[in-house]
Write a protein that holds these residues in place. Structure first.
Motif, PDB file in Angstrom:
ATOM      1  N   ALA A   7     -31.197  38.868   5.804  1.00 26.67           N
ATOM      2  CA  ALA A   7     -31.185  39.227   7.151  1.00 26.67           C
ATOM      3  C   ALA A   7     -32.635  39.246   7.882  1.00 26.67           C
ATOM      4  O   ALA A   7     -32.681  38.837   8.907  1.00 26.67           O
ATOM      5  CB  ALA A   7     -30.521  40.483   7.199  1.00 26.67           C
ATOM      6  N   ILE A   8     -33.677  39.736   6.988  1.00 23.56           N
ATOM      7  CA  ILE A   8     -34.955  39.633   7.591  1.00 23.56           C
ATOM      8  C   ILE A   8     -35.744  38.168   7.514  1.00 23.56           C
ATOM      9  O   ILE A   8     -36.702  37.995   7.857  1.00 23.56           O
ATOM     10  CB  ILE A   8     -35.613  40.978   7.119  1.00 23.56           C
ATOM     11  N   GLY A   9     -35.005  37.283   6.780  1.00 25.55           N
ATOM     12  CA  GLY A   9     -35.747  35.902   6.407  1.00 25.55           C
ATOM     13  C   GLY A   9     -36.530  35.821   5.329  1.00 25.55           C
ATOM     14  O   GLY A   9     -37.174  34.916   5.434  1.00 25.55           O
ATOM     15  N   TRP A  10     -36.530  36.826   4.361  1.00 21.52           N
ATOM     16  CA  TRP A  10     -37.459  36.865   3.386  1.00 21.52           C
ATOM     17  C   TRP A  10     -37.193  35.756   2.369  1.00 21.52           C
ATOM     18  O   TRP A  10     -37.622  35.119   1.605  1.00 21.52           O
ATOM     19  CB  TRP A  10     -37.489  38.126   2.578  1.00 21.52           C
ATOM     20  N   ILE A  11     -35.620  35.680   2.091  1.00 23.66           N
ATOM     21  CA  ILE A  11     -35.084  34.820   1.310  1.00 23.66           C
ATOM     22  C   ILE A  11     -34.208  33.793   2.377  1.00 23.66           C
ATOM     23  O   ILE A  11     -33.569  34.363   3.134  1.00 23.66           O
ATOM     24  CB  ILE A  11     -34.311  35.214   0.209  1.00 23.66           C
ATOM     25  N   PRO A  12     -33.959  32.503   1.901  1.00 28.59           N
ATOM     26  CA  PRO A  12     -32.972  31.838   2.722  1.00 28.59           C
ATOM     27  C   PRO A  12     -31.683  32.196   2.768  1.00 28.59           C
ATOM     28  O   PRO A  12     -31.232  32.725   1.937  1.00 28.59           O
ATOM     29  CB  PRO A  12     -33.184  30.379   2.288  1.00 28.59           C
ATOM     30  N   ARG A  28     -35.741  36.215  -8.657  1.00 28.74           N
ATOM     31  CA  ARG A  28     -37.141  36.308  -8.494  1.00 28.74           C
ATOM     32  C   ARG A  28     -37.395  37.362  -7.624  1.00 28.74           C
ATOM     33  O   ARG A  28     -38.330  38.334  -7.779  1.00 28.74           O
ATOM     34  CB  ARG A  28     -37.550  34.815  -7.855  1.00 28.74           C
ATOM     35  N   ALA A  29     -36.426  37.766  -6.486  1.00 24.48           N
ATOM     36  CA  ALA A  29     -36.693  38.872  -5.548  1.00 24.48           C
ATOM     37  C   ALA A  29     -36.699  40.065  -6.193  1.00 24.48           C
ATOM     38  O   ALA A  29     -37.095  40.999  -6.225  1.00 24.48           O
ATOM     39  CB  ALA A  29     -35.839  38.431  -4.188  1.00 24.48           C
ATOM     40  N   GLN A  30     -35.161  40.164  -7.034  1.00 24.86           N
ATOM     41  CA  GLN A  30     -34.822  41.127  -7.798  1.00 24.86           C
ATOM     42  C   GLN A  30     -35.868  41.661  -8.628  1.00 24.86           C
ATOM     43  O   GLN A  30     -36.205  42.983  -8.997  1.00 24.86           O
ATOM     44  CB  GLN A  30     -33.432  41.095  -8.202  1.00 24.86           C
ATOM     45  N   THR A  31     -36.339  40.575  -9.395  1.00 30.48           N
ATOM     46  CA  THR A  31     -37.445  40.931 -10.511  1.00 30.48           C
ATOM     47  C   THR A  31     -38.719  41.501  -9.818  1.00 30.48           C
ATOM     48  O   THR A  31     -39.383  42.439 -10.641  1.00 30.48           O
ATOM     49  CB  THR A  31     -37.611  39.458 -11.239  1.00 30.48           C
ATOM     50  N   SER A  37     -41.422  48.507  -8.343  1.00 32.40           N
ATOM     51  CA  SER A  37     -40.861  49.631  -7.892  1.00 32.40           C
ATOM     52  C   SER A  37     -39.914  50.549  -8.931  1.00 32.40           C
ATOM     53  O   SER A  37     -40.159  51.357  -9.366  1.00 32.40           O
ATOM     54  CB  SER A  37     -40.353  49.658  -6.422  1.00 32.40           C
ATOM     55  N   THR A  38     -38.843  49.624  -9.344  1.00 34.91           N
ATOM     56  CA  THR A  38     -37.907  50.466 -10.037  1.00 34.91           C
ATOM     57  C   THR A  38     -38.455  50.783 -11.358  1.00 34.91           C
ATOM     58  O   THR A  38     -38.379  52.006 -11.925  1.00 34.91           O
ATOM     59  CB  THR A  38     -36.778  49.647 -10.201  1.00 34.91           C
ATOM     60  N   VAL A  39     -39.235  49.944 -12.247  1.00 36.42           N
ATOM     61  CA  VAL A  39     -39.549  50.351 -13.572  1.00 36.42           C
ATOM     62  C   VAL A  39     -40.739  51.367 -13.340  1.00 36.42           C
ATOM     63  O   VAL A  39     -40.794  52.555 -14.031  1.00 36.42           O
ATOM     64  CB  VAL A  39     -40.137  49.122 -14.279  1.00 36.42           C
ATOM     65  N   PRO A  40     -41.729  51.319 -12.510  1.00 37.32           N
ATOM     66  CA  PRO A  40     -42.632  52.387 -12.449  1.00 37.32           C
ATOM     67  C   PRO A  40     -42.144  53.578 -12.089  1.00 37.32           C
ATOM     68  O   PRO A  40     -42.553  54.806 -12.284  1.00 37.32           O
ATOM     69  CB  PRO A  40     -43.475  51.909 -11.260  1.00 37.32           C
ATOM     70  N   MET A  91     -41.700  48.485   2.062  1.00 38.00           N
ATOM     71  CA  MET A  91     -41.015  49.688   2.495  1.00 38.00           C
ATOM     72  C   MET A  91     -39.528  50.048   1.605  1.00 38.00           C
ATOM     73  O   MET A  91     -39.252  50.964   1.096  1.00 38.00           O
ATOM     74  CB  MET A  91     -40.548  49.878   3.915  1.00 38.00           C
ATOM     75  N   TYR A  92     -38.726  48.774   1.559  1.00 37.55           N
ATOM     76  CA  TYR A  92     -37.605  48.771   0.888  1.00 37.55           C
ATOM     77  C   TYR A  92     -37.991  49.000  -0.598  1.00 37.55           C
ATOM     78  O   TYR A  92     -37.106  49.635  -1.221  1.00 37.55           O
ATOM     79  CB  TYR A  92     -36.881  47.486   1.062  1.00 37.55           C
ATOM     80  N   SER A  93     -38.820  48.317  -1.066  1.00 35.77           N
ATOM     81  CA  SER A  93     -39.274  48.673  -2.723  1.00 35.77           C
ATOM     82  C   SER A  93     -39.605  49.980  -2.890  1.00 35.77           C
ATOM     83  O   SER A  93     -39.187  50.582  -3.733  1.00 35.77           O
ATOM     84  CB  SER A  93     -40.496  47.923  -2.954  1.00 35.77           C
ATOM     85  N   LEU A  94     -40.153  50.679  -2.023  1.00 39.98           N
ATOM     86  CA  LEU A  94     -40.486  52.343  -1.813  1.00 39.98           C
ATOM     87  C   LEU A  94     -39.132  53.135  -2.336  1.00 39.98           C
ATOM     88  O   LEU A  94     -39.158  53.908  -2.949  1.00 39.98           O
ATOM     89  CB  LEU A  94     -41.394  52.707  -0.791  1.00 39.98           C
ATOM     90  N   THR A  95     -38.144  52.590  -1.475  1.00 40.29           N
ATOM     91  CA  THR A  95     -36.859  53.388  -1.776  1.00 40.29           C
ATOM     92  C   THR A  95     -36.173  53.135  -3.077  1.00 40.29           C
ATOM     93  O   THR A  95     -35.802  54.284  -3.577  1.00 40.29           O
ATOM     94  CB  THR A  95     -35.684  53.008  -0.905  1.00 40.29           C
TER      95      THR A  95
END
Length: 207
Positions: A7-12, A28-31, A37-40, A91-95
């Motif tokens: 939706a924000i255009g970060w991936i096609p 790639r994006a999820q990794t 963020s997730t592992v830390p 910001m999304y990663s921080l969530t």
């Protein structure tokens, strides 16, 4: 996740890629999100859970998840601009960081500690099942809710939804409710399982 990033255009958009390209791009994006963020978030929980306690970690997690969801949702059109997409991703990663340095960890730890021994396994199983059910409802629900309100812009097989912005607002409200319910959770830091369940008091009263 992929719906938000598309939706924000970060991936096609999925329609612009073949199946292999889509899988690779999403993976790639999820990794990247997981590594940054997730592992830390989990490691911060491991390091601090016996220092600041389960209650504080869950409260902090829900609080910042609420803040970041609303910070993404209300100025959503701002984040959609090409020059602001990286800020949105951060910001999304921080969530995700505060989800794991928060309720994703504590909701597994606390049920294993607060129930009486004779009911602990059963109640922990019920708690885990409820958590998984919530995750399923959230994952599938978001797919439908995040669809465009314009029927001509929805993904194939989906009806109109409330849009990504309103879906993020709904997630923020849910996180805020989680914060409020956290005040009903007892703190188990530094207490034995017997103390938490009150079994020591039962033994004392019998003697």
């Amino acid at each position: 996740m992929k719906d938000i990033f598309s939706a924000i255009g970060w991936i096609p958009k999925a329609a612009t890629m073949n199946a292999i390209e889509e899988v690779f791009t999403i993976a790639r994006a999820q990794t990247l999100i997981a590594l940054c963020s997730t592992v830390p978030g989990y490691w911060f929980t491991v390091a601090l859970i016996d220092v600041i306690g389960r209650f504080a970690i869950q409260l902090i997690g829900f609080f910042f998840m609420t803040v970041f969801m609303f910070a993404l949702a209300f100025p959503y059109n701002h984040w959609k601009l090409p020059e602001n997409r990286i800020g949105f991703v951060v910001m999304y990663s921080l969530t995700f960081f505060f989800a794991n340095f928060g309720p994703n960890a504590t909701t597994f730890v606390v049920p294993a500690e607060i129930f009486p021994a004779r009911l602990r396994s059963t109640c922990h199983g019920i708690s885990a099942a409820a958590g998984k059910l919530g995750a399923i409802v959230g994952a599938f629900g978001f797919l439908y809710l995040a669809q465009s309100q314009d029927p001509t812009k929805t993904d194939a097989g989906y009806g109109p939804g409330i849009g990504v912005k309103n879906s993020l607002i709904a997630l923020g409200v849910i996180n805020f409710l989680g914060l409020l319910f956290t005040f009903l959770v007892p703190e188990s830091k530094g207490k034995s399982l017997e103390e938490m369940s009150g079994e020591n008091n039962e033994e004392t009263s019998r003697n």
